[in-house]
Motif scaffolding. Structure first.
Motif, PDB file in Angstrom:
ATOM      1  N   THR A  38     -15.793  57.050  -1.325  1.00 45.59           N
ATOM      2  CA  THR A  38     -16.117  57.789  -0.105  1.00 45.59           C
ATOM      3  C   THR A  38     -15.941  56.910   1.134  1.00 45.59           C
ATOM      4  O   THR A  38     -16.461  57.221   2.200  1.00 45.59           O
ATOM      5  CB  THR A  38     -17.564  58.330  -0.157  1.00 45.59           C
ATOM      6  OG1 THR A  38     -18.458  57.235  -0.363  1.00 45.59           O
ATOM      7  CG2 THR A  38     -17.726  59.351  -1.265  1.00 45.59           C
ATOM      8  N   GLY A  59      -9.879  59.060   8.684  1.00 47.80           N
ATOM      9  CA  GLY A  59     -10.070  59.893   7.510  1.00 47.80           C
ATOM     10  C   GLY A  59     -11.386  60.636   7.481  1.00 47.80           C
ATOM     11  O   GLY A  59     -12.248  60.475   8.344  1.00 47.80           O
ATOM     12  N   CYS A  60     -11.507  61.463   6.436  1.00 48.78           N
ATOM     13  CA  CYS A  60     -12.703  62.255   6.198  1.00 48.78           C
ATOM     14  C   CYS A  60     -13.125  62.030   4.748  1.00 48.78           C
ATOM     15  O   CYS A  60     -12.279  61.833   3.878  1.00 48.78           O
ATOM     16  CB  CYS A  60     -12.433  63.741   6.420  1.00 48.78           C
ATOM     17  SG  CYS A  60     -11.956  64.174   8.106  1.00 48.78           S
ATOM     18  N   ALA A  61     -14.431  62.071   4.507  1.00 49.79           N
ATOM     19  CA  ALA A  61     -14.945  61.858   3.152  1.00 49.79           C
ATOM     20  C   ALA A  61     -16.182  62.724   2.934  1.00 49.79           C
ATOM     21  O   ALA A  61     -16.913  63.013   3.886  1.00 49.79           O
ATOM     22  CB  ALA A  61     -15.292  60.384   2.939  1.00 49.79           C
ATOM     23  N   ARG A  62     -16.385  63.113   1.694  1.00 48.52           N
ATOM     24  CA  ARG A  62     -17.634  63.797   1.359  1.00 48.52           C
ATOM     25  C   ARG A  62     -18.765  62.815   1.583  1.00 48.52           C
ATOM     26  O   ARG A  62     -18.707  61.678   1.150  1.00 48.52           O
ATOM     27  CB  ARG A  62     -17.631  64.271  -0.092  1.00 48.52           C
ATOM     28  CG  ARG A  62     -16.688  65.436  -0.317  1.00 48.52           C
ATOM     29  CD  ARG A  62     -17.008  66.138  -1.632  1.00 48.52           C
ATOM     30  NE  ARG A  62     -16.064  67.179  -1.913  1.00 48.52           N
ATOM     31  CZ  ARG A  62     -16.193  68.441  -1.506  1.00 48.52           C
ATOM     32  NH1 ARG A  62     -17.233  68.791  -0.806  1.00 48.52           N
ATOM     33  NH2 ARG A  62     -15.292  69.338  -1.807  1.00 48.52           N
ATOM     34  N   ILE A  68     -19.101  66.857   4.965  1.00 46.42           N
ATOM     35  CA  ILE A  68     -17.951  65.980   5.176  1.00 46.42           C
ATOM     36  C   ILE A  68     -18.152  65.236   6.493  1.00 46.42           C
ATOM     37  O   ILE A  68     -18.572  65.818   7.502  1.00 46.42           O
ATOM     38  CB  ILE A  68     -16.630  66.778   5.220  1.00 46.42           C
ATOM     39  CG1 ILE A  68     -16.315  67.317   3.827  1.00 46.42           C
ATOM     40  CG2 ILE A  68     -15.484  65.931   5.747  1.00 46.42           C
ATOM     41  CD1 ILE A  68     -15.073  68.159   3.747  1.00 46.42           C
ATOM     42  N   CYS A  70     -16.051  62.773   9.240  1.00 47.62           N
ATOM     43  CA  CYS A  70     -14.734  62.301   9.688  1.00 47.62           C
ATOM     44  C   CYS A  70     -14.948  61.150  10.667  1.00 47.62           C
ATOM     45  O   CYS A  70     -15.801  61.242  11.556  1.00 47.62           O
ATOM     46  CB  CYS A  70     -13.958  63.424  10.360  1.00 47.62           C
ATOM     47  SG  CYS A  70     -13.587  64.808   9.244  1.00 47.62           S
ATOM     48  N   SER A 147      -9.137  70.274   0.535  1.00 47.51           N
ATOM     49  CA  SER A 147      -8.557  69.428   1.578  1.00 47.51           C
ATOM     50  C   SER A 147      -8.870  70.040   2.943  1.00 47.51           C
ATOM     51  O   SER A 147      -9.412  71.132   3.048  1.00 47.51           O
ATOM     52  CB  SER A 147      -7.047  69.280   1.394  1.00 47.51           C
ATOM     53  OG  SER A 147      -6.401  70.522   1.558  1.00 47.51           O
ATOM     54  N   SER A 170      -6.829  64.678   3.004  1.00 48.95           N
ATOM     55  CA  SER A 170      -7.515  64.684   1.711  1.00 48.95           C
ATOM     56  C   SER A 170      -8.950  64.209   1.930  1.00 48.95           C
ATOM     57  O   SER A 170      -9.226  63.436   2.821  1.00 48.95           O
ATOM     58  CB  SER A 170      -6.826  63.750   0.725  1.00 48.95           C
ATOM     59  OG  SER A 170      -5.519  64.164   0.507  1.00 48.95           O
ATOM     60  N   PHE A 171      -9.845  64.682   1.068  1.00 52.23           N
ATOM     61  CA  PHE A 171     -11.203  64.137   1.078  1.00 52.23           C
ATOM     62  C   PHE A 171     -11.724  64.006  -0.331  1.00 52.23           C
ATOM     63  O   PHE A 171     -11.152  64.485  -1.260  1.00 52.23           O
ATOM     64  CB  PHE A 171     -12.173  64.958   1.949  1.00 52.23           C
ATOM     65  CG  PHE A 171     -12.345  66.395   1.540  1.00 52.23           C
ATOM     66  CD1 PHE A 171     -13.214  66.736   0.519  1.00 52.23           C
ATOM     67  CD2 PHE A 171     -11.634  67.395   2.168  1.00 52.23           C
ATOM     68  CE1 PHE A 171     -13.395  68.068   0.166  1.00 52.23           C
ATOM     69  CE2 PHE A 171     -11.799  68.729   1.820  1.00 52.23           C
ATOM     70  CZ  PHE A 171     -12.678  69.058   0.811  1.00 52.23           C
TER      71      PHE A 171
END
Length: 171
Positions: A38, A59-62, A68, A70, A147, A170-171
């Motif tokens: 992450t 980027g972005c992540a859970r 989410i 970013c 995504s 993508s995440f």
């Protein structure tokens, strides 16, 4: 049985979890659990310059259950500048299912603010040439989304609105 994208406690995320089910006893055992990365990219995945600022997208992540985050890094290349990062309905995220999400909260330099449907901003001073991390947090993301079609962070500098448009994430 293999289950992809599992959030156990709202903060720990796994790429996949392999379970062995015992249907006779109604129990299961965990055979394997692969933690999900992450973290954000150390290098910018996209960059935009407009209105006297440069925005690097990392980027972005859970970041939690149906959440989410970013990450952007904002730089004022020419002078010290008072910048606002916008939350609420002004900064948006679109998932691959064509659903739109408003920013739940935004953070920068230890300040945080947010609220859906509201005009919320976090004001900060960007020292010339020094990047400021700005995180945009989105809640209630559809668990079926795989995504991000578009992430559109919104900033303001000297009354000028600057909107980014980063795509296919993508995440």
């Amino acid at each position: 049985m293999v289950i992809p994208d599992v959030s156990v406690d709202g903060t720990t995320n796994y790429e996949s979890v392999t379970l062995q089910l015992n249907l006779q006893t109604g129990t299961f055992s965990i055979l394997n659990a692969t933690p999900k990365d992450t973290s954000f990219s150390p290098t910018a995945l996209g960059t935009m310059s407009a209105g006297g600022i440069k925005v690097d997208f990392h980027g972005c992540a859970r970041s939690g259950h149906n959440q989410i985050t970013c990450l952007t890094k904002v730089v004022s290349p020419n002078k010290d500048a008072g910048i606002s990062a916008m939350a609420g309905s002004t900064s948006k995220l679109y998932d691959n299912l064509s659903q739109v999400y408003e920013t739940s909260s935004v953070t920068a330099l230890g300040k945080s603010g947010g609220g859906l449907g509201e005009f919320i901003n976090i004001a900060f001073v960007a020292i010339q040439g020094v990047p400021v991390e700005v995180k945009f947090i989105f809640n209630n993301i559809d668990p079926s989304a795989t995504s991000i079609a578009a992430f559109q962070p919104n900033f303001e500098l000297s009354g000028n609105k600057i909107t980014g448009n980063f795509r296919d994430i993508s995440f």
